[in-house]
Design an enzyme around this catalytic site. Structure first.
Site, PDB file in Angstrom:
ATOM      1  N   SER A 192       0.799  -1.226   0.000  1.00 14.89           N
ATOM      2  CA  SER A 192       0.000   0.000   0.000  1.00 14.89           C
ATOM      3  C   SER A 192       0.830   1.274   0.000  1.00 14.89           C
ATOM      4  CB  SER A 192      -0.945  -0.005   1.195  1.00 14.89           C
ATOM      5  OG  SER A 192      -0.222   0.001   2.412  1.00 14.89           O
ATOM      6  N   HIS A 220      -4.827  -3.319  -2.928  1.00 13.83           N
ATOM      7  CA  HIS A 220      -4.396  -2.392  -3.983  1.00 13.83           C
ATOM      8  C   HIS A 220      -4.217  -3.084  -5.333  1.00 13.83           C
ATOM      9  CE1 HIS A 220      -4.004   0.931  -1.191  1.00 13.83           C
ATOM     10  NE2 HIS A 220      -3.636  -0.003  -0.327  1.00 13.83           N
ATOM     11  N   LYS A 251     -11.585   0.615  -2.576  1.00 12.95           N
ATOM     12  CA  LYS A 251     -10.523   1.246  -3.373  1.00 12.95           C
ATOM     13  C   LYS A 251     -10.910   1.191  -4.858  1.00 12.95           C
ATOM     14  CE  LYS A 251      -7.523   1.153   0.479  1.00 12.95           C
ATOM     15  NZ  LYS A 251      -6.841   0.318   1.454  1.00 12.95           N
TER      16      LYS A 251
END
Ligand SMILES: *Cc1c(COP(=O)(O)O)cnc(C)c1O
Length: 406
Positions: A192, A220, A251
């Protein structure tokens, strides 16, 4: 001040002295490449909304429809009377997307790590974590009561020596306890704060050799890597050899929540044992519906086009003249500009804001002391002009990245 507040004020001033004080910055409007902050519009290079889905019309529409059908709150945890259809649709969508037998959504990624690791491990077990793994996994490891061992970042030799130790410890423990102690290796796929990759193929080989379990946090990478954009485990061809695939819905998927994807028996076990799932009200129906729509978007041709656009933008940061999509894809959407000193990092972020660019300073405890950085992230919603503005602002601050420091 009351003694209580005096004590906290004393602690806060120590935080300030180290350049570690944090405060909230109000953003007036939706998440996007431009955000309204402090009466100004800034170019935003700090969001994890990698595909620009957080304000995508299809996700907004799905959220509104869920409010119409289900209202605003679930009213209870899923095991009481809150298991609304919208969560079942989400769990099924995650399992289909990840091509696993089953999946379970949680209210956040943080709650996912906490609930899952604590359900799987107890005090006779061992958890082996990468030095740079996310705070949610570190906190979960502590709360589980398992013995914690940390391996140097992406260092397979260090991991192997710890697994060898754990194997020996396991044999001596198993005589005294009712079940064979478990060893869980936990890491991220795309890290991250550094944006680099875990060597997933080698990790899978290693954990199999030692009979350990592997948990990979794809926070991610979900939506971005692999032919079906399932994550780095798909791209590396090892997804079905990872016992526990974790990710967040907040995300690239543009909504909120977290998930575990894996075998049916893993999911049944978590429903019975994951305390952050059991003892918490189900998330807002609107968030779950938006997440399902986010997954559908990512699975579609438009999702594939967004990802291609993201890698295009990433290439432009390094060199407007020679966009090389292969190496830009390798560098990824997270580009850490390491400053080191905390106070200097905050000052540099301030200078960038004066240039109209928002990239906050990331400091301890998010990263190690003395490793403060500006964490630059790109999204598919940025335009080529946005990247040109970014390059100008970075150059003015002496921060233009080169491929070698990515
Ligand atoms: C953001 C993040 C989480 C937590 O997910 P949330 O849904 O934001 O709670 C977990 N792991 C990693 C690596 C993250 O970056």
């Amino acid at each position: 001040m009351r003694p209580f507040d005096l004590e906290l004020a004393r602690r806060l001033s120590a935080i300030r002295e180290q350049g570690l004080f944090r405060e909230l910055r109000r953003v007036d409007g939706a998440q996007g490449p431009r955000i309204a902050m402090g009466g100004r519009t800034l170019l935003n290079f700090s969001s994890n909304d990698y595909l620009g889905l957080a304000s995508e019309p299809a996700l907004r529409a799905a959220a509104l429809e869920a409010v119409e059908k289900y209202g605003t709150g679930a009213g209870a945890s899923r095991l009481i009377c809150g298991s609304l259809g919208v969560y079942h649709e989400l769990d099924e969508a995650i399992a289909r997307f990840k091509a696993t037998e089953a999946a379970l959504s949680f209210s956040t990624g943080y709650a996912t790590a906490l609930g899952t690791i604590c359900a799987l491990l107890g005090k006779d077990d061992v958890i082996v974590i990468d030095k740079l793994v996310h705070a949610s996994v570190v906190d979960a490891a502590r709360l589980s009561g398992a013995r914690i061992r940390v391996f140097a970042h992406n260092d397979l030799n260090d991991l192997e020596s710890i697994l060898r130790w754990a194997d020996a410890a396991k044999d001596s423990k198993s005589q005294s306890s009712s079940r064979r102690p478990a060893v869980l290796v936990a890491t991220e796929s795309i890290f991250s704060m550094d944006g680099d990759r875990a060597p997933l193929r080698e990790l899978v080989e290693l954990k199999d050799r030692f009979g350990a379990w592997l948990m990979v946090d794809e926070a991610h990478a979900t939506g971005l890597y692999g032919a079906h954009r399932r994550g780095l485990a798909e791209e590396d061809g090892v997804a079905d050899r990872i016992e526990i695939q974790m990710g967040t819905l907040g995300k690239a998927l543009g909504a909120a929540g977290g998930y575990i994807a894996g075998s049916r028996v893993l999911i049944d076990y978590l429903v019975n044992r994951a305390r952050s799932f059991i003892f918490s009200t189900a998330p807002a129906p609107a968030a779950a519906a938006a997440a399902t729509a986010g997954i559908r978007f990512v699975e579609s041709d438009r999702g594939s086009a967004r990802v291609a656009q993201l890698w295009q933008r990433c290439g432009e940061v390094f060199s407007a003249a020679t966009p090389d999509s292969r190496s830009s894809a390798r560098s990824g959407a997270i580009i850490p500009l390491i400053v080191g000193d905390e106070i200097m990092a905050v000052e540099t972020a301030g200078r960038l804001r004066e240039q109209g660019v928002f990239i906050p300073a990331i400091r301890y405890p998010t990263v190690a002391r003395g490793a403060a950085r500006l964490r630059l992230t790109l999204t598919a919603a940025h335009t080529a002009e946005d990247i040109a503005c970014l390059r100008t602002a970075l150059a003015a601050c002496g921060l233009l990245p080169s491929r070698s420091n990515s």
